[in-house]
Design an enzyme around this catalytic site. Structure first.
Site, mmCIF file in Angstrom:
data_model
loop_
_atom_site.group_PDB
_atom_site.id
_atom_site.type_symbol
_atom_site.label_atom_id
_atom_site.label_comp_id
_atom_site.label_asym_id
_atom_site.label_seq_id
_atom_site.Cartn_x
_atom_site.Cartn_y
_atom_site.Cartn_z
ATOM 1 N N GLY A 90 0.826 -1.200 0.000
ATOM 2 C CA GLY A 90 0.000 0.000 0.000
ATOM 3 C C GLY A 90 0.856 1.244 0.000
ATOM 4 O O GLY A 90 0.497 2.258 0.611
ATOM 5 N N ASP B 255 0.695 -1.540 -4.859
ATOM 6 C CA ASP B 255 -0.515 -0.754 -4.639
ATOM 7 C C ASP B 255 -1.392 -0.829 -5.885
ATOM 8 O O ASP B 255 -1.068 -1.518 -6.852
ATOM 9 C CB ASP B 255 -0.158 0.709 -4.326
ATOM 10 C CG ASP B 255 -1.172 1.371 -3.381
ATOM 11 O OD1 ASP B 255 -2.379 1.087 -3.528
ATOM 12 O OD2 ASP B 255 -0.770 2.166 -2.523
ATOM 13 N N LYS C 9 2.958 1.174 6.221
ATOM 14 C CA LYS C 9 2.753 2.390 6.999
ATOM 15 C C LYS C 9 1.314 2.875 6.836
ATOM 16 O O LYS C 9 0.834 3.062 5.714
ATOM 17 C CB LYS C 9 3.707 3.507 6.567
ATOM 18 C CG LYS C 9 3.497 4.790 7.355
ATOM 19 C CD LYS C 9 4.146 5.992 6.701
ATOM 20 C CE LYS C 9 3.593 7.266 7.323
ATOM 21 N NZ LYS C 9 2.164 7.502 7.014
ATOM 22 N N HIS D 45 -4.543 0.523 10.200
ATOM 23 C CA HIS D 45 -5.533 1.333 10.924
ATOM 24 C C HIS D 45 -6.759 1.667 10.068
ATOM 25 O O HIS D 45 -7.771 2.120 10.587
ATOM 26 C CB HIS D 45 -4.884 2.615 11.482
ATOM 27 C CG HIS D 45 -4.667 3.708 10.485
ATOM 28 N ND1 HIS D 45 -4.664 5.044 10.841
ATOM 29 C CD2 HIS D 45 -4.439 3.686 9.145
ATOM 30 C CE1 HIS D 45 -4.447 5.788 9.785
ATOM 31 N NE2 HIS D 45 -4.304 4.996 8.742
#
Length: 338
Positions: free
Chosen positions: A174, A197, A239, A243
């Site tokens: 990503g 990605d 990174k 989340h």
């Protein structure tokens, strides 16, 4: 002497965002440059009403972004210069992203708290915010630029927080337009790097590698981390990826990472770490606000270190260490036997 903050002060903080956004949108930092200029000159440079612009400059002065040299001349402070396109660090793209996209999204926070659904879900556009916004080229460009802005600000800490000497090939899952992998490869001449990605990031990533002079050691691979991850690397970096997603989706990503790594492979997760018990400390507030942004945006959450360790363990990774890097933490895992 400053007075304690009140609820009135806090609830009006959206005005600060609007003032900073206006300065970035008008390119005031670029117009002012390195020395004070008159309001009249600045009004001509940014195509603004002179009296209204002066009021904005006074507002920026109260925020510490401008300095009033005399009654009619203003200069940018070191903080204010961060609104410039070529500043180091520059947060202009993040400010524009915040003002044009996030500020609007947050206006519906009550709906997300009541339903537990993201803005995308409430609009009936599915569970994947990135797939929805990816249909709009301008939104995609603004998002990528903002992510580069944020990543660039902590890249120096990342490349020194982990020793890549034993690595040979690093994949950034990503990794967008290659800001992080570019820095890692540039800082470690023996390394090769891959950005993995969606296809919409490829052109900008390749341009970035050419600009850094590392195109011979860096490449872009198109794909989805929910389906498969390129094999062959000994180190995987992520990174601000986990989340974005709920635990079930994170486990899919992590298991795909495990499948792609050799038996002694390394996984590096770079995320904000949620405090076990939140306080009024600025770093706690920053993390919690990001957590609420995940609720409203992609549907993920910020996690405590214990939660990340549990999540990684369930996908076959063993915890190695955590290193603080500003408002983020670098958490290293190794592929375990189970």
């Amino acid at each position: 002497m400053s007075r304690p903050a009140s609820v009135l002060d806090l609830v009006q903080s959206h005005r600060i965002t609007a003032v900073i956004y206006a300065a970035a949108k008008l390119s005031l930092a670029e117009a002012v440059g390195d020395e004070a200029k008159s309001v009249a000159e600045l009004a001509r440079l940014v195509s603004a009403d002179e009296r209204a612009l002066r009021r904005l400059l006074v507002g920026l002065t109260t925020l510490g972004l401008c300095r009033q040299a005399d009654h009619d001349r203003f200069a940018m402070t070191d903080l204010g210069l961060q609104l410039g396109e070529t500043a180091d660090p520059s947060f202009k793209d993040w400010v524009l992203f915040e003002g044009e996209m996030l500020a609007q999204s947050w206006s519906g926070l009550v709906d997300s708290v009541r339903t537990g659904k993201t803005a995308t879900q409430l609009r009936g556009e599915g569970d994947d915010r990135y797939a929805a916004t990816g249909n709009t080229p301008e939104s995609n460009r603004r998002f990528n630029a903002a992510m580069v802005s944020l990543t660039r600000s902590i890249v120096p800490k990342i490349v020194t927080a982990h020793d890549f000497a034993a690595a040979r090939l690093v994949v950034d899952i990503g990794g967008g337009t290659g800001e992080l992998i570019g820095a890692i490869v540039q800082h470690n001449p023996h390394l090769e790097g891959i950005v993995f990605d969606l296809a919409r990031c490829e052109t900008d990533a390749r341009t970035h590698f050419d600009r850094l002079g590392i195109a011979g050691r860096s490449r872009f691979v198109t794909g989805s981390f929910f389906e498969d991850i390129p094999s062959g690397a000994d180190t995987i970096v992520m990174k601000s990826i986990l989340h974005n997603w709920n635990d079930d989706r994170c486990r899919i990503i992590l298991r795909n990472c495990r499948n792609a790594l050799p038996s002694d492979g390394t996984l590096i997760v770079i995320e904000r770490i949620m405090p076990e018990r939140a306080t009024t400390a600025p770093e706690d507030r920053s993390c919690v606000m990001s957590d609420l942004n995940m609720l409203r945006g992609p549907g993920g959450c910020e996690r405590t270190e214990a939660e990340y360790r549990k999540l990684a363990d369930s996908a076959g990774f063993a915890f190695v260490r955590t290193t603080g890097i500003g408002s983020f933490s670098l958490v290293q895992f190794r592929k375990s036997g189970h």
